[in-house]
Design a protein around this motif. Structure first.
Motif, short mmCIF file in Angstrom:
data_model
loop_
_atom_site.label_atom_id
_atom_site.label_comp_id
_atom_site.label_asym_id
_atom_site.label_seq_id
_atom_site.Cartn_x
_atom_site.Cartn_y
_atom_site.Cartn_z
N SER A 156 0.73 -1.18 0.11
CA SER A 156 -0.13 -0.09 -0.12
C SER A 156 1.10 1.39 -0.01
O SER A 156 0.55 2.09 -0.51
CB SER A 156 -0.84 0.14 1.03
OG SER A 156 -0.23 0.12 2.34
N PHE A 166 1.84 2.88 -3.23
CA PHE A 166 0.94 4.00 -4.20
C PHE A 166 1.58 5.26 -3.75
O PHE A 166 0.84 6.13 -4.45
CB PHE A 166 -0.46 3.57 -3.65
CG PHE A 166 -1.08 2.38 -4.28
CD1 PHE A 166 -1.89 2.45 -5.43
CD2 PHE A 166 -0.93 1.13 -3.74
CE1 PHE A 166 -2.56 1.36 -5.98
CE2 PHE A 166 -1.29 0.06 -4.44
CZ PHE A 166 -2.16 0.32 -5.48
N LYS A 171 0.18 7.02 -13.05
CA LYS A 171 -1.03 6.21 -12.49
C LYS A 171 -1.22 4.86 -13.36
O LYS A 171 -1.28 3.72 -12.56
CB LYS A 171 -2.31 7.10 -12.51
CG LYS A 171 -3.40 6.35 -11.87
CD LYS A 171 -4.59 7.26 -11.99
CE LYS A 171 -6.01 6.75 -11.36
NZ LYS A 171 -7.18 7.66 -11.33
N LEU A 210 -4.81 -0.83 1.39
CA LEU A 210 -5.11 0.51 1.06
C LEU A 210 -6.13 1.36 2.11
O LEU A 210 -5.81 2.42 2.43
CB LEU A 210 -5.66 0.90 -0.29
CG LEU A 210 -4.54 0.55 -1.37
CD1 LEU A 210 -5.25 0.30 -2.92
CD2 LEU A 210 -3.35 1.37 -1.40
N ILE A 248 -3.06 6.95 2.00
CA ILE A 248 -3.41 6.62 0.65
C ILE A 248 -5.21 6.57 0.58
O ILE A 248 -5.60 5.91 1.38
CB ILE A 248 -3.00 5.29 0.45
CG1 ILE A 248 -1.34 5.13 0.68
CG2 ILE A 248 -3.26 4.95 -1.11
CD1 ILE A 248 -0.62 5.96 -0.35
N TYR A 289 -8.11 3.22 -3.30
CA TYR A 289 -8.15 2.80 -4.66
C TYR A 289 -8.86 1.65 -4.78
O TYR A 289 -8.68 0.71 -3.92
CB TYR A 289 -6.73 2.97 -5.29
CG TYR A 289 -6.21 4.18 -5.15
CD1 TYR A 289 -6.40 5.51 -6.01
CD2 TYR A 289 -4.93 4.64 -4.45
CE1 TYR A 289 -6.18 6.66 -5.91
CE2 TYR A 289 -4.53 5.90 -4.46
CZ TYR A 289 -5.01 6.88 -5.14
OH TYR A 289 -4.49 8.18 -5.23
#
Length: 446
Positions: A272, A275, A292, A385, A391, A394
């Protein structure tokens, strides 16, 4: 020093409380707030792009107010801004040294916001660049002096494009584009004044805490599989012409990412934390899209590639069905006796075809199992996440619900074919077994 789990847990529990206070005062700025908190606690410079009035400087000011003993300074920069406005008034001392005097400047503050930073002229930017490297400056006497500066937040209404700004790409660790309020309900909330305008009363961290975190992060381990994933992503970004230096990647991995793991109450970095590359590996809108795409594909998988693998599995199953049916279908029900003088040879050929079909079905099933496993791995990553304080939540889109349904249906179909072949082979291990089963079936029919 080793990790003091009690102190770490206290820090971990404070993060959501601070973010909650920020969300009471800022609308649709949750991700920005989390990243500003991380940048300030990890002593990383951050660059914010966005129109005037979207809350760039306000967010930094609010977080600063929640840090005990912290000082904050802000300057609007334009083409006429002088270096003395950054440093203070220059003064030559009797002993030949040089000092700068100012009630507050970038030399005597912990956190600074430089609005429209890139509008400054060359000498101003050169002086700033030195400060961003190691929070120190060299005055007219040639002596390098350390400052208490922890992080600078540069802002701009647009993406910087001038080549003279390229050195700053490496110095600002975090990059973030702040957009206007998007959701209609949030715009109504903003216009209705449904948010707090007061400073945050509680001070959740202190300058001493930040220095402690800076040391404690060194005890956070980075597993080899995480390092290999990080390398895979950054290598792909280099191939995509994303111009982030190895030096910055190293600083992100061993600095900010380690702090993220520490403040998430862990002893090691997990997937995580990777990211954070979404906010550290780009410097313009084109690079941002590339980053991305690469990060999501390297971690979650490529949707087109996975869909192609599913289609290939279905095609391979149909081809194996066709091959099997063409050569041995009539023998699989044990209703046709093997005749002729070469019965054993014929039986061996039947077994060979069955064995080939069995192995092909097994290969197809293994591929489908790996795809199903990838879906479960992606869901586990989504769960990580959700637990990461810094973060956004997502979600993977590499394997859609329709794709998962197809994977599961194909798996069930292929698995049944494998079981049927295995059962048939178990009952027909020799020519004698096969012929006997044919006779039994004839007897049942009779």
């Amino acid at each position: 020093m080793s990790i003091d789990k009690q102190i770490q847990k206290e820090f971990y529990e404070k993060i959501p409380l601070l973010v909650e206070e920020l969300n009471k005062r800022l609308i649709e700025r949750d991700e920005l707030s989390r990243l500003v908190v991380l940048a300030m606690l990890s002593k990383n410079h951050m660059f914010l792009i966005g129109e005037r009035g979207v809350g760039k400087s306000k967010t930094v000011e609010l977080v600063n107010g929640a840090i005990k003993d912290s000082t904050f300074w802000q300057l609007q920069i334009n083409k006429d801004t002088k270096i003395k406005e950054l440093y203070g008034k220059k003064r030559s001392m009797d002993d030949g040294t040089v000092s700068y005097e100012a009630k507050r400047s970038l030399l005597n503050t912990h956190y600074g916001v430089l609005d429209e930073m890139y509008k400054g002229r060359g000498n101003l930017l050169n002086g700033l660049l030195e400060l961003l490297v190691d929070a120190s400056y060299t005055s007219g006497d040639g002596i390098k002096r350390k400052t208490p500066l922890l992080a600078v937040f540069g802002t701009s209404n647009e993406y910087p494009t001038e080549t003279r700004m390229l050195p700053f790409n490496d110095r600002f660790t975090v990059w973030y584009e702040v957009k206007r309020i998007q959701e209609p309900k949030n715009r109504i909330k903003f216009y209705a004044g449904d948010y707090l305008t007061t400073p945050i009363e509680n001070q959740y961290f202190s300058i001493e805490d930040i220095e402690y975190i800076s040391v404690a992060k060194e005890n956070i381990s980075i597993p080899m599989d995480i390092i290999e994933l990080f390398d895979s992503i950054t290598t792909a970004l280099i191939t995509q012409k994303v111009k982030t230096s190895d030096r910055k990647y190293g600083r992100v991995l061993h600095g900010m990412i380690r702090v993220s793991a520490y403040l998430n109450n862990r002893e090691c970095v997990d997937i995580s934390d990777i990211f954070l590359l979404l906010h550290t590996a780009w410097h313009d809108d084109v690079e941002k899209d590339k980053v991305k795409r690469v990060v999501f594909e390297k971690i979650f998988g490529n949707a087109e590639e996975i869909d192609s693998r599913i289609v290939t599995c279905k095609q391979n199953m149909e081809e194996t069905d066709s091959f099997k049916n063409k050569h041995i279908y009539k023998y699989l029900n044990n209703t046709i006796e093997i005749d002729g003088i070469n019965k054993q040879e014929m039986y061996d050929r039947i077994i060979g075809v069955a064995d080939k079909a069995y192995r092909e079905y097994q290969d197809i099933l293994n591929e489908l199992i790996s795809l199903d496993k990838k879906w479960h791995e992606n869901k586990e990553i989504e769960a990580l996440l959700q637990r990461n304080h810094f973060i956004s939540n997502y979600t993977q889109n590499a394997i859609t619900p329709a794709m998962l349904e197809m994977i599961q249906e194909l798996s069930q179909t292929v698995e049944k074919k494998i079981i049927d072949l295995h059962t048939w082979y178990s009952n027909n291990q020799t020519l004698f077994d096969y012929q006997g089963n044919v006779q039994k079936n004839k007897g049942r029919v009779a």
